[in-house]
Design an enzyme around this catalytic site. Sequence first.
Site, PDB file in Angstrom:
ATOM      1  N   SER A  55       0.800  -1.229   0.000  1.00  0.00           N
ATOM      2  CA  SER A  55       0.000   0.000   0.000  1.00  0.00           C
ATOM      3  C   SER A  55       0.832   1.279   0.000  1.00  0.00           C
ATOM      4  O   SER A  55       0.322   2.334  -0.364  1.00  0.00           O
ATOM      5  CB  SER A  55      -0.920   0.019   1.219  1.00  0.00           C
ATOM      6  OG  SER A  55      -0.167  -0.117   2.406  1.00  0.00           O
ATOM      7  N   ASP A 334      -3.822   7.669   8.166  1.00  0.00           N
ATOM      8  CA  ASP A 334      -4.618   6.725   8.951  1.00  0.00           C
ATOM      9  C   ASP A 334      -3.687   5.939   9.870  1.00  0.00           C
ATOM     10  O   ASP A 334      -2.568   6.377  10.139  1.00  0.00           O
ATOM     11  CB  ASP A 334      -5.470   5.822   8.032  1.00  0.00           C
ATOM     12  CG  ASP A 334      -4.610   4.996   7.079  1.00  0.00           C
ATOM     13  OD1 ASP A 334      -3.383   4.897   7.293  1.00  0.00           O
ATOM     14  OD2 ASP A 334      -5.162   4.434   6.105  1.00  0.00           O
ATOM     15  N   HIS A 337      -0.616   4.658   7.266  1.00  0.00           N
ATOM     16  CA  HIS A 337      -0.069   5.322   6.077  1.00  0.00           C
ATOM     17  C   HIS A 337       0.168   6.815   6.269  1.00  0.00           C
ATOM     18  O   HIS A 337      -0.681   7.502   6.856  1.00  0.00           O
ATOM     19  CB  HIS A 337      -1.029   5.140   4.898  1.00  0.00           C
ATOM     20  CG  HIS A 337      -1.380   3.711   4.648  1.00  0.00           C
ATOM     21  ND1 HIS A 337      -2.547   3.146   5.117  1.00  0.00           N
ATOM     22  CD2 HIS A 337      -0.710   2.734   4.003  1.00  0.00           C
ATOM     23  CE1 HIS A 337      -2.590   1.866   4.767  1.00  0.00           C
ATOM     24  NE2 HIS A 337      -1.482   1.584   4.090  1.00  0.00           N
TER      25      HIS A 337
END
Length: 360
Positions: A55, A334, A337
């Site tokens: 991610s 978040d 990240h």
Amino acid sequence: MGKTRKQVFLFQLLSFWVLMTGIKVVQSSSSHHHNGHHRRLHLLGPTKLFVFGDSYADTGNNPKSEKPWHEPYGITFPGKPAGRWSDGRVLTDYIGSLIGIKSPIPYRRRKFGAKQRHGMNFAYGGTGVFDTLSLNPNMTTQIDYFQQLIHDNGVYTKLDLDSSIALVSLAGNDYSTYFARNGTEEGLPDLVRSVVKQLALNLKRIHETGVKIVVVTALQPVGCLPYLTASSSFQRCNESRNAAVKFHNHLLHQAVEKLNNESTVAAYKILDLYSAFMSVFERQKGHPESLKFDNPLKPCCIGIGVSYSCGSIDESKVKKYTICNNTETAFFWDLFHPTQEGWNVVLRSALQSSLHSLYS
Ligand SMILES: *[C@@H]1O[C@H](CO)[C@@H](O)[C@H](O)[C@H]1NC(C)=O
Ligand SMILES: *[C@@H]1O[C@H](CO)[C@@H](O)[C@H](O)[C@H]1NC(C)=O
Ligand SMILES: *[C@@H]1O[C@H](CO)[C@@H](O)[C@H](O)[C@H]1NC(C)=O
Ligand SMILES: *[C@@H]1O[C@H](CO)[C@@H](O)[C@H](O)[C@H]1NC(C)=O
Ligand SMILES: *[C@@H]1O[C@H](CO)[C@@H](O)[C@H](O)[C@H]1NC(C)=O
């Protein structure tokens, strides 16, 4: 303030070159043309970026059922949810712009048979070198996709690969999967050894396709991610997790050194996210931009209560999260990240330290 923005940018670009490729300014002469005085400096740069991993690098491969295709992801860039695990740009986008190319297209959005000029992004959120809790393709499968494009479809030629650079992101999903399944730290050193071993095999496979430079991220300080600092109201990093991270990075440095020893040129590079994140957290002198974060460990987007996370909605579609007023004042977006501004500062910090090492 003697430096203009443009000078600063060029300076960064140059240091990025040094970081990623070693000195790449070569002198070529056309002496066989009898006018040997006609010497020119060429800046040989990659024109394509191929990206693998998770991610931190994914720009939209993950399925639309996943978080980054829903509000509030993407509010800063591109302005709506578009598959990035952030409010805006992520690592891949910044590496692309430092090379001077557009962010490569996500694999799932490729057009059949078409050569994608800027390379391609094969990274899928939630993945690791081994299978994780995510159903997305692991790194081995991502490299399989790349090889299929080269061999079966002939989309990329040797010439293309000659002017390519690969970015490999490994942010720790193999480890979080282990903790979720197993709870204890017992057996972790063995896992670290096998993760790094598999990662090194993957790097080698990517290089053997013909990609010239393979850049791999060192693990960021996982113990400082908000999901582990939440228990201390985002005040303290989990040092035992960071110790495991340091072990991973130590083995990674050894593995990369070995790979470079075995190849004719130093083709493998480490992008040290550990130091880059830490220098932001520690608000080191000489990195004044990091002062903009009140508490860099506190994320912008926070779920309400323990059962919700950023982006959660309940059965009646009521939002179960809050977001900060200004995403530029948060380092983390978040629980896992960085924000776009977080990535921006991280990359600048990595460039500065690579320059520093040049002159010291
Ligand atoms: C990656 O996924 C493929 C397909 O599911 C699987 O066959 C393979 O064993 C996995 N590789 C690793 C290293 O875990
Ligand atoms: C959990 O850790 C123990 C101790 O190292 C090990 O024997 C066991 O195989 C691990 N379980 C899983 C699911 O990894
Ligand atoms: C740090 O993480 C380890 C492993 O996940 C956990 O056992 C420990 O309780 C955590 N320490 C703190 C202070 O939260
Ligand atoms: C790489 O080569 C250098 C110089 O020959 C040597 O000192 C070093 O131990 C080698 N490193 C690895 C990991 O093989
Ligand atoms: C955001 O701004 C509003 C209105 O200016 C203010 O009431 C609120 O406290 C701010 N929230 C945060 C988290 O700073």
